[in-house]
Design a protein around this motif. Structure first.
Motif, PDB file in Angstrom:
ATOM      1  N   ASN A  35      48.174  68.102  32.150  1.00  0.00           N
ATOM      2  CA  ASN A  35      49.235  67.693  33.457  1.00  0.00           C
ATOM      3  C   ASN A  35      48.226  67.609  34.523  1.00  0.00           C
ATOM      4  O   ASN A  35      47.040  68.347  34.507  1.00  0.00           O
ATOM      5  N   ASN A  36      48.854  67.033  35.738  1.00  0.00           N
ATOM      6  CA  ASN A  36      48.005  67.310  37.062  1.00  0.00           C
ATOM      7  C   ASN A  36      47.673  68.606  37.250  1.00  0.00           C
ATOM      8  O   ASN A  36      48.323  69.579  37.204  1.00  0.00           O
ATOM      9  N   GLY A  37      46.280  68.979  37.650  1.00  0.00           N
ATOM     10  CA  GLY A  37      45.683  70.359  37.756  1.00  0.00           C
ATOM     11  C   GLY A  37      45.480  70.994  36.541  1.00  0.00           C
ATOM     12  O   GLY A  37      45.089  72.054  36.744  1.00  0.00           O
ATOM     13  N   ALA A  38      45.226  70.213  35.564  1.00  0.00           N
ATOM     14  CA  ALA A  38      44.981  71.131  34.333  1.00  0.00           C
ATOM     15  C   ALA A  38      43.479  71.430  34.193  1.00  0.00           C
ATOM     16  O   ALA A  38      43.020  72.306  33.596  1.00  0.00           O
ATOM     17  N   GLY A  39      42.481  70.670  35.037  1.00  0.00           N
ATOM     18  CA  GLY A  39      41.338  70.996  34.946  1.00  0.00           C
ATOM     19  C   GLY A  39      40.408  69.855  34.345  1.00  0.00           C
ATOM     20  O   GLY A  39      39.072  70.243  34.080  1.00  0.00           O
ATOM     21  N   LYS A  40      40.676  68.601  34.038  1.00  0.00           N
ATOM     22  CA  LYS A  40      39.981  67.738  33.108  1.00  0.00           C
ATOM     23  C   LYS A  40      38.960  67.317  34.136  1.00  0.00           C
ATOM     24  O   LYS A  40      38.014  67.224  33.695  1.00  0.00           O
ATOM     25  N   ILE A 155      31.286  59.481  28.908  1.00  0.00           N
ATOM     26  CA  ILE A 155      32.436  60.275  29.701  1.00  0.00           C
ATOM     27  C   ILE A 155      33.268  59.359  30.484  1.00  0.00           C
ATOM     28  O   ILE A 155      32.539  58.775  31.451  1.00  0.00           O
ATOM     29  N   LEU A 156      34.564  59.166  30.296  1.00  0.00           N
ATOM     30  CA  LEU A 156      35.480  58.216  31.169  1.00  0.00           C
ATOM     31  C   LEU A 156      36.714  59.089  31.460  1.00  0.00           C
ATOM     32  O   LEU A 156      37.234  59.675  30.582  1.00  0.00           O
ATOM     33  N   ASP A 157      36.803  59.188  32.660  1.00  0.00           N
ATOM     34  CA  ASP A 157      37.919  59.862  33.170  1.00  0.00           C
ATOM     35  C   ASP A 157      39.001  58.972  33.794  1.00  0.00           C
ATOM     36  O   ASP A 157      38.631  58.254  34.528  1.00  0.00           O
ATOM     37  N   GLU A 158      40.286  58.829  33.283  1.00  0.00           N
ATOM     38  CA  GLU A 158      41.415  58.266  33.485  1.00  0.00           C
ATOM     39  C   GLU A 158      40.919  56.689  33.286  1.00  0.00           C
ATOM     40  O   GLU A 158      41.161  55.957  34.215  1.00  0.00           O
TER      41      GLU A 158
END
Length: 237
Positions: A35-40, A155-158
């Protein structure tokens, strides 16, 4: 390929990363979900030496990125449009990446052909500066740039953000094909659980900076457990 050891990061009282030990093997496609804020995103920024951890180390193929920059030649990443040089056209940006990586213009131009379907006639040959592209097309430029040099670590974020459904499906095929072609290690974070399950060979579930589940995902075997987790989260809210 990638090893995390005693990795910790806090922002005030908030724990953003707390990973005692974790290893990603060569050739894996690791999906990071949470979830949001999980640290990804925090984790990705630490891996890429964009954010200093409070404690611990990252090892990329035998190199600590905080102490040596040789890993950069074999790493491609896109986190947000801050990675882009927005006063260039996409072609100028790709040529620049090739130049600093020692890749000839002909090779860079030839590799762009692999992304023509993904670009969908809206990125190449438009003579537009990156800053004037839509959010979806900026996202495409960033993803193409990350893959163009054929890095060993991607590495791909969202990556599915801002993309229409057709482009999302094409991207899934691109990532699978890239994995098969290069044998690269790929890390992807996404709020789109179904896309992540479909393309990942392994999935790590983050909660408050900690990896609380490390799931093999052959034949999408992690599907039921992950959906039960997130449906349970909804039920508690």
């Amino acid at each position: 390929m990638l090893t995390l050891t005693n990795l910790k990061k806090q922002f005030g009282e908030t724990v953003a990363c707390d990973i005692p030990s974790f290893e990603v093997k060569e050739g894996e496609i690791l999906g990071l979900v949470g979830n949001n804020g999980a640290g990804k995103t925090t984790l990705f920024r630490i891996i890429l030496d964009l954010l200093k951890p409070d404690n611990g180390e990252v090892d990329i193929d035998g190199v600590n990125p905080a102490k040596n920059e040789s890993w950069k030649l074999d790493t491609g990443a896109h986190i947000d449009d801050g990675f882009l040089i927005d006063y260039l056209t996409p072609e100028e940006y790709f040529a620049f990446l090739g130049k600093i990586s020692g890749i000839t213009p002909d090779v860079i131009e030839n590799r762009q052909k692999d992304f023509e379907r993904f670009a969908n006639g809206e990125v190449f040959g438009q003579q537009k500066l990156i800053r004037n592209l839509s959010a979806g097309n900026k996202q495409k430029v960033g993803i193409i740039a990350a893959m163009l040099r054929e890095p060993k670590l991607l590495i791909l974020d969202e990556p599915f953000n801002f993309l229409d459904p057709s482009s999302q499906n094409i991207l899934k095929h691109l990532i699978r094909e890239y994995s098969q072609k290069t044998g690269a290690t790929i890390l992807i974070s996404s709020h789109n659980l179904q896309h992540t399950i479909e393309i990942s060979t392994r999935i790590a579930l983050l909660e408050k900076g900690k990896i609380i589940k490390d799931l093999p995902n052959e034949a999408q075997s992690a599907n039921d457990e992950l959906k039960a987790y997130f449906e349970g989260e909804k039920g508690e809210s």
